[in-house]
Every structure is written in structure tokens, then in C-alpha cells.
Motif scaffolding. Structure first.
Motif, PDB file in Angstrom:
ATOM      1  N   LYS A  21      48.350  70.347  36.867  1.00 32.40           N
ATOM      2  CA  LYS A  21      48.526  70.607  35.442  1.00 32.40           C
ATOM      3  C   LYS A  21      49.427  69.545  34.815  1.00 32.40           C
ATOM      4  CE  LYS A  21      51.717  73.746  33.490  1.00 32.40           C
ATOM      5  NZ  LYS A  21      52.276  75.047  33.328  1.00 32.40           N
ATOM      6  N   ARG A  22      49.033  69.084  33.630  1.00 29.92           N
ATOM      7  CA  ARG A  22      49.861  68.116  32.900  1.00 29.92           C
ATOM      8  C   ARG A  22      50.836  68.873  32.031  1.00 29.92           C
ATOM      9  NH1 ARG A  22      46.656  63.283  30.390  1.00 29.92           N
ATOM     10  NH2 ARG A  22      48.818  62.731  30.106  1.00 29.92           N
ATOM     11  N   PHE A  23      52.032  68.324  31.908  1.00 26.16           N
ATOM     12  CA  PHE A  23      53.070  68.955  31.112  1.00 26.16           C
ATOM     13  C   PHE A  23      53.043  68.403  29.699  1.00 26.16           C
ATOM     14  CE2 PHE A  23      54.825  69.202  35.460  1.00 26.16           C
ATOM     15  CZ  PHE A  23      54.951  70.579  35.547  1.00 26.16           C
ATOM     16  N   SER A  24      53.199  69.290  28.717  1.00 29.89           N
ATOM     17  CA  SER A  24      53.283  68.858  27.323  1.00 29.89           C
ATOM     18  C   SER A  24      54.659  68.236  27.076  1.00 29.89           C
ATOM     19  CB  SER A  24      53.076  70.055  26.396  1.00 29.89           C
ATOM     20  OG  SER A  24      54.175  70.940  26.487  1.00 29.89           O
ATOM     21  N   THR A  25      54.803  67.608  25.936  1.00 30.40           N
ATOM     22  CA  THR A  25      56.092  67.016  25.575  1.00 30.40           C
ATOM     23  C   THR A  25      57.175  68.087  25.513  1.00 30.40           C
ATOM     24  OG1 THR A  25      54.937  65.329  24.303  1.00 30.40           O
ATOM     25  CG2 THR A  25      57.273  65.610  23.855  1.00 30.40           C
ATOM     26  N   VAL A  70      65.368  78.239  39.637  1.00 25.72           N
ATOM     27  CA  VAL A  70      64.692  79.528  39.498  1.00 25.72           C
ATOM     28  C   VAL A  70      63.928  79.593  38.181  1.00 25.72           C
ATOM     29  CG1 VAL A  70      65.078  82.008  39.209  1.00 25.72           C
ATOM     30  CG2 VAL A  70      66.273  80.776  41.019  1.00 25.72           C
ATOM     31  N   ILE A  71      64.576  79.187  37.091  1.00 25.97           N
ATOM     32  CA  ILE A  71      63.912  79.216  35.778  1.00 25.97           C
ATOM     33  C   ILE A  71      62.691  78.292  35.783  1.00 25.97           C
ATOM     34  CG2 ILE A  71      64.184  78.657  33.328  1.00 25.97           C
ATOM     35  CD1 ILE A  71      67.177  79.480  33.682  1.00 25.97           C
ATOM     36  N   ALA A  72      62.850  77.093  36.312  1.00 27.94           N
ATOM     37  CA  ALA A  72      61.717  76.164  36.384  1.00 27.94           C
ATOM     38  C   ALA A  72      60.618  76.725  37.276  1.00 27.94           C
ATOM     39  CB  ALA A  72      62.180  74.805  36.904  1.00 27.94           C
ATOM     40  N   GLY A  73      60.999  77.339  38.386  1.00 28.86           N
ATOM     41  CA  GLY A  73      60.013  77.913  39.298  1.00 28.86           C
ATOM     42  C   GLY A  73      59.247  79.067  38.697  1.00 28.86           C
ATOM     43  N   ILE A  74      59.939  79.961  38.003  1.00 26.05           N
ATOM     44  CA  ILE A  74      59.292  81.132  37.412  1.00 26.05           C
ATOM     45  C   ILE A  74      58.297  80.726  36.330  1.00 26.05           C
ATOM     46  CG2 ILE A  74      59.700  83.129  35.907  1.00 26.05           C
ATOM     47  CD1 ILE A  74      62.291  83.621  37.484  1.00 26.05           C
ATOM     48  N   PHE A  75      58.688  79.821  35.451  1.00 25.66           N
ATOM     49  CA  PHE A  75      57.852  79.519  34.295  1.00 25.66           C
ATOM     50  C   PHE A  75      56.925  78.321  34.466  1.00 25.66           C
ATOM     51  CE2 PHE A  75      61.325  81.850  32.052  1.00 25.66           C
ATOM     52  CZ  PHE A  75      60.538  82.943  31.715  1.00 25.66           C
ATOM     53  N   GLY A 121      56.321  76.578  37.805  1.00 26.60           N
ATOM     54  CA  GLY A 121      55.720  76.440  39.114  1.00 26.60           C
ATOM     55  C   GLY A 121      56.477  75.543  40.080  1.00 26.60           C
ATOM     56  N   PRO A 122      55.907  75.379  41.278  1.00 29.94           N
ATOM     57  CA  PRO A 122      56.608  74.654  42.341  1.00 29.94           C
ATOM     58  C   PRO A 122      56.813  73.164  42.082  1.00 29.94           C
ATOM     59  CG  PRO A 122      54.421  75.343  43.062  1.00 29.94           C
ATOM     60  CD  PRO A 122      54.648  75.962  41.724  1.00 29.94           C
ATOM     61  N   VAL A 123      55.850  72.511  41.443  1.00 24.59           N
ATOM     62  CA  VAL A 123      55.989  71.068  41.187  1.00 24.59           C
ATOM     63  C   VAL A 123      57.141  70.816  40.215  1.00 24.59           C
ATOM     64  CG1 VAL A 123      54.854  69.032  40.228  1.00 24.59           C
ATOM     65  CG2 VAL A 123      53.571  70.583  41.706  1.00 24.59           C
ATOM     66  N   ALA A 124      57.170  71.590  39.141  1.00 25.90           N
ATOM     67  CA  ALA A 124      58.232  71.422  38.149  1.00 25.90           C
ATOM     68  C   ALA A 124      59.592  71.758  38.735  1.00 25.90           C
ATOM     69  CB  ALA A 124      57.956  72.297  36.926  1.00 25.90           C
ATOM     70  N   TYR A 145      56.652  81.862  40.833  1.00 31.05           N
ATOM     71  CA  TYR A 145      55.839  81.412  39.698  1.00 31.05           C
ATOM     72  C   TYR A 145      54.936  82.535  39.233  1.00 31.05           C
ATOM     73  CZ  TYR A 145      52.718  78.380  36.962  1.00 31.05           C
ATOM     74  OH  TYR A 145      51.990  77.789  35.962  1.00 31.05           O
ATOM     75  N   GLN A 146      55.007  82.876  37.955  1.00 32.64           N
ATOM     76  CA  GLN A 146      54.287  84.035  37.442  1.00 32.64           C
ATOM     77  C   GLN A 146      52.776  83.830  37.392  1.00 32.64           C
ATOM     78  OE1 GLN A 146      55.660  84.836  33.543  1.00 32.64           O
ATOM     79  NE2 GLN A 146      54.922  82.937  32.682  1.00 32.64           N
ATOM     80  N   LYS A 147      52.289  82.610  37.273  1.00 29.79           N
ATOM     81  CA  LYS A 147      50.848  82.380  37.200  1.00 29.79           C
ATOM     82  C   LYS A 147      50.268  81.979  38.553  1.00 29.79           C
ATOM     83  CE  LYS A 147      51.369  81.043  32.461  1.00 29.79           C
ATOM     84  NZ  LYS A 147      51.580  79.942  31.555  1.00 29.79           N
ATOM     85  N   HIS A 148      51.118  81.724  39.523  1.00 26.24           N
ATOM     86  CA  HIS A 148      50.670  81.283  40.836  1.00 26.24           C
ATOM     87  C   HIS A 148      50.141  82.434  41.672  1.00 26.24           C
ATOM     88  CE1 HIS A 148      50.557  78.718  44.351  1.00 26.24           C
ATOM     89  NE2 HIS A 148      51.200  79.632  45.019  1.00 26.24           N
ATOM     90  N   SER A 149      50.724  83.595  41.491  1.00 26.90           N
ATOM     91  CA  SER A 149      50.376  84.750  42.294  1.00 26.90           C
ATOM     92  C   SER A 149      49.474  85.685  41.512  1.00 26.90           C
ATOM     93  CB  SER A 149      51.659  85.485  42.689  1.00 26.90           C
ATOM     94  OG  SER A 149      51.339  86.713  43.297  1.00 26.90           O
TER      95      SER A 149
END
Length: 195
Positions: free
Chosen positions: A2-6, A43-48, A50-53, A94-98
Motif C-alpha cells: 500500500k502507498r501512503f498518502s501525504t 503501537v499507534i503506527a502498528g494499529i492504524f 500496519g507492520p511496514v509503517a 493492525y486493525q485491517k490486517h486481521s
């Protein structure tokens, strides 16, 4: 991937800065022990995001913190550990990963209650697994190995003091992540984080 927006990149940059500040200025540091709140940015980056971010936040936060505010010699092994810690938080939370999101999206009018879409047991288990992997494997074993390598100390000698750190830190991290969920599910916070 996934590409990240600005907006996402700006938010992740703020999380990197938060990790640097919490790790370097709001934690107890000794040459072989660090107890602090720097993990909350991961944790915040992981939850919203994902793992790469979360891995990027961990790696960049450690590198920038080590270069700008050194507490000892820079060693890339510690950065690798932070990258792995972020990835673990992202994979587990990550909320969308699972298929079972960690936090449910509550209605905007119900901003004070904290509800879980899949039940507390699943959420608590995922938090516990993430924290135990990070504390027991990455922090205790891998970082202890890096410290013994960099400073020439005995691995087994360091393991005892660092085991006490992990025993104290793990339950505190679990509680903080659980409580952090009540803040992160709010619609206004989600809008700020571009989720």
C-alpha cells in the motif's frame, strides 16, 4: 504494498518524532537498561498503518534519536531490533490486517464507551503476544546480545538485570496498550491520524 498518502506520511513523521522524544527524554536510561514510553508510537503506527509503517517508525526513530541525541555509540543492531518490534506490533495489532479488528469503530455519539468488536479475550491475547514477543525475544535476548557485543560484557551476566526489566516492563506495556485503545478509537483521534 500500500502507498501512503501525504497526510499519512506527515502523521508517521510525527510518530517518529514522538518516539524520539519519548525514548530519549521521557525514559529511564542506563547503559544496559531503558524503561520508557517510546513503544507507544510503534503501537499507534502498528494499529492504524500496519507492520511496514510501524517498522519504519521504529527504525527511523531509533536512528534519528541515536544520531541527534546519543546515549552511547550508534550500533545498527539496536535499530534492527526497533524495526522488528514495530513489525511485531503491526502484525499483531493492525486493525485491517486481521479478520478480527483489534478495536471496533464506535459511533461518533458514543465517544466515551470502549467496545471491542470481537471481544476482550481476543484483543487481550493479541496485545499479550505482541508484548511478550517484543520483551522476551527482541528486547531481552536480541538487545542483550547487542549490548554484550558492543560493550564486551558477559551475555549471561547482563541477562539477569535485563530479565528484571522485561518482567517489570511487559505487564506495564500490556496495560498501557489496553488503555490506549480507549483513546485511539475516538473518531476525532482517528481523523487526526488520517485513518
Amino acid at each position: 504494498m500500500k502507498r501512503f498518502s501525504t497526510r499519512n506520511l506527515v502523521t508517521l513523521s510525527v510518530l517518529v518524532a514522538l518516539q524520539v522524544i519519548l525514548t530519549r527524554f521521557c525514559s529511564f536510561n542506563a547503559w544496559n537498561v531503558r524503561i520508557g514510553l517510546g513503544f507507544t508510537a510503534l503501537v499507534i503506527a502498528g494499529i492504524f498503518y500496519g507492520p511496514v509503517a510501524a517498522a519504519l517508525v521504529g527504525g527511523l526513530g531509533d536512528f534519528i534519536g541515536a544520531v541527534a541525541f546519543p546515549t552511547g555509540p550508534y550500533f545498527p543492531g539496536f535499530t534492527l531490533t526497533q524495526v522488528l518490534m514495530g513489525a511485531v506490533f503491526g502484525l499483531m495489532l493492525y486493525q485491517k490486517h486481521s479478520s478480527e479488528p483489534l478495536f471496533s469503530k464506535a459511533s461518533d455519539s458514543d465517544a466515551t464507551s470502549f467496545s471491542f468488536k470481537t471481544g476482550s479475550a481476543s484483543m487481550i491475547l493479541r496485545i499479550a503476544v505482541a508484548v511478550l514477543i517484543n520483551q522476551c525475544i527482541l528486547s531481552l535476548l536480541l538487545n542483550t546480545f547487542w549490548i554484550s557485543f558492543v560493550y564486551g560484557s558477559s551475555f549471561t551476566g547482563l541477562l539477569a538485570t535485563r530479565a528484571m526489566q522485561a518482567a517489570v516492563t511487559a505487564p506495564i506495556q500490556m496495560i498501557i496498550i489496553y488503555v490506549l485503545g480507549s483513546v485511539l478509537k475516538r473518531a476525532d483521534i482517528r481523523n487526526v491520524l488520517a485513518v
